[in-house]
Design an enzyme around this catalytic site. Structure first.
Site, PDB file in Angstrom:
ATOM      1  N   GLY A 214       0.808  -1.201   0.000  1.00 30.16           N
ATOM      2  CA  GLY A 214       0.000   0.000   0.000  1.00 30.16           C
ATOM      3  C   GLY A 214       0.844   1.255   0.000  1.00 30.16           C
ATOM      4  O   GLY A 214       2.023   1.246  -0.363  1.00 30.16           O
ATOM      5  N   GLY A 216       2.370   4.823   1.979  1.00 29.20           N
ATOM      6  CA  GLY A 216       2.755   5.315   3.291  1.00 29.20           C
ATOM      7  C   GLY A 216       4.143   4.849   3.690  1.00 29.20           C
ATOM      8  O   GLY A 216       4.781   4.037   3.034  1.00 29.20           O
ATOM      9  N   GLU A 237      -2.837  -3.073  -5.774  1.00 25.44           N
ATOM     10  CA  GLU A 237      -3.682  -2.000  -6.302  1.00 25.44           C
ATOM     11  C   GLU A 237      -2.865  -0.772  -6.654  1.00 25.44           C
ATOM     12  O   GLU A 237      -3.273   0.048  -7.465  1.00 25.44           O
ATOM     13  CB  GLU A 237      -4.821  -1.645  -5.333  1.00 25.44           C
ATOM     14  CG  GLU A 237      -4.455  -0.742  -4.186  1.00 25.44           C
ATOM     15  CD  GLU A 237      -4.138  -1.515  -2.922  1.00 25.44           C
ATOM     16  OE1 GLU A 237      -4.530  -1.060  -1.838  1.00 25.44           O
ATOM     17  OE2 GLU A 237      -3.488  -2.584  -3.009  1.00 25.44           O
ATOM     18  N   GLY A 335      -8.495  -1.022  -0.757  1.00 25.89           N
ATOM     19  CA  GLY A 335      -8.323  -2.424  -1.148  1.00 25.89           C
ATOM     20  C   GLY A 335      -7.896  -3.323  -0.016  1.00 25.89           C
ATOM     21  O   GLY A 335      -7.561  -4.492  -0.244  1.00 25.89           O
TER      22      GLY A 335
END
Length: 621
Positions: A214, A216, A237, A335
């Site tokens: 993801g 971050g 994603e 997601g």
């Protein structure tokens, strides 16, 4: 051809012909947000009111969500991102609609959220008339297919990405050409805690795994620590700069993937210009719609799928809060659930939640993000049954197949040490752990930053790690594999029972004072203890008494000697003056191990025992 005459390049977009008051429009997502197109709409919006802007995360100032445009726009955020959107939602001027990223396209196609127009950003058309959706296909693809009108910002700086990323110019009803840099996401600042989380997560990633990463700083830290891995793949994603760097170095080559082999699969890219240049025309990276990439069924088609997501807080049973801080709506579901579930269904898959153990509240006070009870108003995004691993800077909690009692102890172990005692006291009130569970989990700093090591004996890989409070049942199982001779040699009498309370006392060790280590291996997905070594510290003479036991079928392979050497190393680092053991005279194999490791012996307190001793420096290394 489209039903509306397309303006020539440079001609104004006829907004009043394209839009009416009360329409619902979609705005392109992530780094493909058409900021110049939206600015043109705002500048030419005379006579328009109450237009609903439906969007997911946009890498933008989101000026249309500012209070001064409240009569023109109302935002419906399917994912909250950016200060303007967050403030508008908090003040009641914008809405938040929670939904899985994989299900957003159906909101458009099923007319749950019918779109009157989609405002997007694309690359210039090629010689065949095809534009690329560039760095964001995700839900933009569905918006384009289902919107009554498509209005585009043609941006010569937009990369042409491969996959299902193309739209023909005949599908576009109106456009403007505006060359602008693709919005960049600056690299987040790292701190020691985040670096440690990255190192822990990298331990869980096996060579040949397929990754979902993801956005971050936690995810960036994970990518930094994968540089020595081999044959990784990506089905995610999103991808960021870290993925591009690992592809350039050959760590990510997608050779072992079992779905879309040979390709990095994503639905959007977000990072620096380096990333956007990397994906431009790159045949090894393909972008697909969210309903394809984030489908749990498709995710699970990749074996050894590792899904790495973050959270705002996690309770001691494993419930994950990701989109709110109490009642303050903060981000979105995205997601996370899709990938956590897909990884759980994958053969050899690992669903992981990673987060720092603490945060600061609005007054600057340190608070725990591992909590006994969720903050009132918090929404559970990922259920306690979904997550297999939770990682903080203090370790890895393994939750799969664990009871509430076991996972509570695992979660307390990875909480900040300042909060462990308080968390244990709270859950004892709920009867999640028994009253005799008095020792809060502790760590062994001398064992290294990840508190575990791997060894190979007879082609079997073993993990050396601390015994933990959640190992109560594992230790019971280990005990009941022993034959009578082993029990006699270890305990000097015929022990027939290992009660839950007794097992609890043996695994609930203050590892800062005493020491309890184990060797484990895997029986399928199940961890099995094959050997245990421990010492008990005596402050009176700065010594420690050593004992260990190895499963009968695993003896003679070096496990016992390795355990003894590890305990000796830790004792030396702690400045302990000597190690000693009392061993039965007829226990020849154990006597041999001690003698081979430098212990000297003399008669013990009884005729049946020998006393063995090893002098240490008594000073810390």
């Amino acid at each position: 051809m489209s039903s509306l005459t397309q303006p020539k390049t440079g001609d104004p977009i006829p907004w009043t012909q394209l839009l009416k008051s009360g329409y619902r429009i979609f705005v392109g997502s992530h780094a493909a947000v058409p900021n110049e197109l939206m600015a043109d709409l705002i500048a030419n919006s005379r006579g328009l009111n109450d237009i609903e802007v439906t969007q997911v995360f946009t890498l933008s100032d989101n000026i249309w969500a500012e209070r001064k445009y409240a009569e023109l726009f109302t935002v419906n955020a399917l994912y909250i991102g950016g200060t303007s959107i967050r403030n508008a939602v908090a003040e009641g001027r914008a809405d938040y609609t929670p939904t899985f990223l994989s299900e957003v396209p159906k909101l458009f196609s099923d007319n749950v959220l019918p779109l009157d127009a989609a405002l997007i950003m694309v690359s210039p058309p090629d010689e065949l008339g095809y534009c690329s959706l560039g760095v964001s296909v995700d839900v933009v693809s569905s918006a384009v297919k289902n919107a009554t009108k498509v209005i585009a910002q043609i941006n010569p700086s937009m990369p042409r990405t491969n996959g299902h990323s193309f739209i023909h110019r005949d599908q576009i009803h109106a456009w403007m050409t505006a060359d602008a840099p693709i919005p960049e996401s600056p690299p987040p600042e790292m701190d020691q805690a985040v670096e440690q989380i990255g190192q822990y997560v990298s331990v869980l990633v096996e060579n040949g795994s397929t990754l979902q990463i993801g956005m971050g700083k936690v995810h960036d830290a994970v990518l930094r620590y994968l540089g020595n891995h081999k044959d990784l793949g990506v089905h995610s994603e999103m991808i960021s700069d870290g993925v591009a760097r690992l592809m350039k170095s050959g760590v990510i080559n997608n050779r072992k993937k079992t779905f879309h082999r040979g390709k990095t699969i994503t639905s959007y890219c977000m990072g620096s210009k380096m990333l956007y240049d990397f994906v431009d025309g790159n045949p090894h990276v393909e972008l697909y719609p969210a309903e394809h990439v984030s489908s749990p069924v498709n995710i699970a088609r990749n074996e050894k799928m590792v899904a790495i997501n973050s959270a705002i807080e996690v309770d001691l049973t494993g419930q994950v809060v990701s989109d709110s801080i109490g009642r303050l709506l903060y981000s979105g579901i995205g997601g996370q659930v899709d990938f956590i579930r897909g990884a759980a269904l994958s053969k050899g898959g690992k669903p992981i939640i990673a987060l720092p153990s603490t945060a600061q509240d609005k007054n600057g006070k340190l608070i725990s993000r591992i909590v006994a009870s969720l903050t009132p108003g918090s929404g559970v995004v990922t259920s306690r049954a979904h997550v297999h691993y939770v990682v903080t800077e203090y370790g890895i909690a393994s939750l799969r197949g664990k009871s509430v009692r076991e996972r509570t102890l695992e979660m307390i172990r990875i909480a900040h040490p300042e909060f462990r005692r308080e968390l244990l006291e709270k859950v004892r009130e709920f009867y999640w752990v028994p009253e005799y569970q008095a020792q809060a989990p502790t760590s062994i700093a001398e064992l290294g930053p990840v508190e575990q090591k791997e060894y190979v004996f007879d082609d079997i890989t073993y993990t050396l790690r601390p015994l933990r409070p959640a190992d109560e049942r594992l230790l019971q199982e280990f005990f009941y594999t022993h034959n009578k001779e082993t029990l006699l040699m270890r305990y000097n009498h015929h022990v027939t029972q290992m009660s839950r309370e007794k097992s609890c006392s043996l695994v609930s060790v203050d590892q800062r004072r005493d020491l309890a280590l184990c060797f484990t291996d895997r029986d399928g997905a199940r961890e099995v203890i094959q050997g245990v070594g421990r010492y008990y510290f005596s402050e009176a003479d700065n010594s420690c008494e050593v004992a260990f036991v190895i499963k009968e079928s695993r003896r003679g392979k070096g496990i016992a000697s390795t355990l003894l050497k590890e305990m000796e190393s830790i004792a030396r680092k702690r400045g302990i003056a000597k190690m000693f053991a009392c061993v039965r005279r007829d226990n020849k194999p154990m006597l041999s191990i001690f003698e081979n490791n430098g212990f000297t012996y003399r008669p013990g307190d009884t005729m049946d025992e020998l006393y063995l001793e090893l002098a240490l420096s008594g000073e810390k290394d």
